[in-house]
Design an enzyme around this catalytic site. Structure first.
Site, PDB file in Angstrom:
ATOM      1  N   GLU A  49       6.037   6.209  -9.447  1.00 23.83           N
ATOM      2  CA  GLU A  49       4.606   5.883  -9.315  1.00 23.83           C
ATOM      3  C   GLU A  49       3.938   6.769  -8.272  1.00 23.83           C
ATOM      4  OE1 GLU A  49       3.456   1.728  -8.812  1.00 23.83           O
ATOM      5  OE2 GLU A  49       5.402   1.138  -9.581  1.00 23.83           O
TER       6      GLU A  49
ATOM      7  N   HIS B 209       0.318   0.984 -12.877  1.00 22.55           N
ATOM      8  CA  HIS B 209       1.080  -0.190 -13.302  1.00 22.55           C
ATOM      9  C   HIS B 209       2.543   0.216 -13.451  1.00 22.55           C
ATOM     10  CE1 HIS B 209       1.632  -4.138 -15.106  1.00 22.55           C
ATOM     11  NE2 HIS B 209       2.414  -3.559 -15.995  1.00 22.55           N
TER      12      HIS B 209
ATOM     13  N   GLY C 194       0.797  -1.227   0.000  1.00 22.81           N
ATOM     14  CA  GLY C 194       0.000   0.000   0.000  1.00 22.81           C
ATOM     15  C   GLY C 194       0.826   1.271   0.000  1.00 22.81           C
ATOM     16  N   SER C 195       2.046   1.230  -0.568  1.00 23.58           N
ATOM     17  CA  SER C 195       2.849   2.468  -0.567  1.00 23.58           C
ATOM     18  C   SER C 195       2.272   3.507  -1.523  1.00 23.58           C
ATOM     19  CB  SER C 195       4.324   2.180  -0.883  1.00 23.58           C
ATOM     20  OG  SER C 195       4.508   1.891  -2.250  1.00 23.58           O
ATOM     21  N   ASN C 196       1.692   3.079  -2.633  1.00 22.59           N
ATOM     22  CA  ASN C 196       1.030   4.048  -3.520  1.00 22.59           C
ATOM     23  C   ASN C 196      -0.177   4.664  -2.827  1.00 22.59           C
ATOM     24  OD1 ASN C 196       2.090   4.335  -6.398  1.00 22.59           O
ATOM     25  ND2 ASN C 196       2.284   2.139  -6.029  1.00 22.59           N
TER      26      ASN C 196
ATOM     27  N   ASP D 107      -4.739  -4.564 -16.713  1.00 19.32           N
ATOM     28  CA  ASP D 107      -3.851  -3.513 -17.262  1.00 19.32           C
ATOM     29  C   ASP D 107      -4.284  -3.052 -18.651  1.00 19.32           C
ATOM     30  OD1 ASP D 107      -2.262  -4.038 -14.975  1.00 19.32           O
ATOM     31  OD2 ASP D 107      -1.215  -5.642 -16.046  1.00 19.32           O
TER      32      ASP D 107
ATOM     33  N   ARG E 139     -18.705 -16.128  -0.377  1.00 21.64           N
ATOM     34  CA  ARG E 139     -18.667 -17.512  -0.893  1.00 21.64           C
ATOM     35  C   ARG E 139     -18.204 -17.603  -2.341  1.00 21.64           C
ATOM     36  NH1 ARG E 139     -23.583 -15.777  -0.820  1.00 21.64           N
ATOM     37  NH2 ARG E 139     -24.866 -15.899  -2.693  1.00 21.64           N
TER      38      ARG E 139
ATOM     39  N   ASN F 135      -6.039   2.645 -12.001  1.00 19.35           N
ATOM     40  CA  ASN F 135      -5.017   1.712 -11.531  1.00 19.35           C
ATOM     41  C   ASN F 135      -3.654   2.273 -11.902  1.00 19.35           C
ATOM     42  OD1 ASN F 135      -3.933  -0.782 -10.515  1.00 19.35           O
ATOM     43  ND2 ASN F 135      -3.602  -1.434 -12.636  1.00 19.35           N
TER      44      ASN F 135
HETATM   45  C1  GRF Z   1       2.970  -1.072  -7.636  1.00 22.67           C
HETATM   46  O1  GRF Z   1       4.156  -1.332  -8.321  1.00 22.67           O
HETATM   47  C2  GRF Z   1       1.842  -0.859  -8.614  1.00 22.67           C
HETATM   48  O2  GRF Z   1       2.264  -0.298  -9.821  1.00 22.67           O
HETATM   49  C3  GRF Z   1       1.325  -2.237  -8.851  1.00 22.67           C
HETATM   50  O3  GRF Z   1       1.454  -2.891  -7.612  1.00 22.67           O
HETATM   51  C4  GRF Z   1       2.495  -2.290  -6.855  1.00 22.67           C
HETATM   52  C5  GRF Z   1       1.911  -1.922  -5.538  1.00 22.67           C
HETATM   53  O4  GRF Z   1       2.878  -1.419  -4.664  1.00 22.67           O
HETATM   54  N1  GRF Z   1      -0.018  -2.218  -9.371  1.00 22.67           N
HETATM   55  P1  GRF Z   1       2.407  -0.769  -3.305  1.00 22.67           P
HETATM   56  O5  GRF Z   1       1.555  -1.795  -2.583  1.00 22.67           O
HETATM   57  O6  GRF Z   1       1.639   0.472  -3.637  1.00 22.67           O
HETATM   58  O7  GRF Z   1       3.673  -0.480  -2.543  1.00 22.67           O
END
Ligand code: GRF
Length: 207
Positions: free
Chosen positions: A178, A108, A11-13, A149, A62, A106
């Site tokens: 990102e 990527h 969850g760093s993003n 994607d 379920r 999303n």
């Molecule tokens: C990121 O590289 C994102 O591009 C991909 O999954 C990864 C998630 O990283 N969809 P984080 O959990 O946000 O650190």
């Protein structure tokens, strides 16, 4: 804009977007975090931030249809305007996709449409980029449809591949980008840039 997050792991993003909301850089309010992984860093971060959070998965429901409806109900209950996928490892179901069409994003860790699709996640993406001898990689924010994607690209930012890169070093440099790209793209959407949809040409937000 009220944002709901779906995340499976660290969850760093998600954290970068929450930080931008907290600092006022992003005029958005995080209203919900959903994870399919009870042990995820994303759920721990949500608790620390005081954001409502819930574990919804095939352990709690379920089948995929019941899970889809539970996800949609949670999003609607919390008044989410946009759904932000941040390392969410499952496909969304038809009910959620249809209710939030054009409002699910999303991120990527590559320059889509290259290096996307099933199996292209995590370190696999960066291994494939290096194996292909690419001179550059990067990050892509896109709208979400029923394919991995696949939806319309909203923004991309490039990252050079360095001669001594390993998948891990490349992954870290892309991840830093990102975090910035996700915040910047959401800020543009929140600032009332033209709403994404067929009227926006591919690459409108290319930078
Ligand atoms: C990121 O590289 C994102 O591009 C991909 O999954 C990864 C998630 O990283 N969809 P984080 O959990 O946000 O650190």
């Amino acid at each position: 804009m009220k944002l709901a997050f779906l995340a499976s792991h660290n969850g760093s993003n998600m954290q970068a977007v929450i930080d931008a909301c907290n600092s006022g850089k992003l005029a958005c309010k995080p209203v919900l975090v959903i994870s399919n992984n009870r042990e995820s860093g994303a759920l721990a971060r949500a608790q620390k931030e005081g954001i409502p959070s819930v574990h919804l998965s095939l352990q709690t429901h379920r089948d995929t249809e019941a899970l889809d409806h539970a996800i949609l109900a949670a999003l609607q209950q919390h008044g989410a305007d946009w759904v932000v996928l941040a390392g969410y490892m499952r496909k969304l179901g038809a009910a959620t996709l249809s209710a939030y069409r054009g409002r699910i994003v999303n991120i990527h860790p590559a320059l889509l449409p290259k290096f996307g699709g099933q199996g292209m996640y995590g370190i696999n993406v960066h291994r494939a980029v290096l194996a292909a001898g690419e001179a550059e990689s990067g990050a892509t924010v896109h709208l979400v449809d029923g394919e991995y994607d696949h939806g319309e690209i909203l923004a991309q930012r490039k990252v050079p591949v360095l001669p001594d890169d390993t998948p891990e070093t490349l992954a870290q440099r892309v991840l830093n980008v990102e975090h910035q790209l996700y915040v910047d793209t959401l800020a543009e959407l929140a600032a009332g840039m033209p709403q994404p949809g067929p009227q926006i040409p591919l690459g409108f937000y290319q930078q």
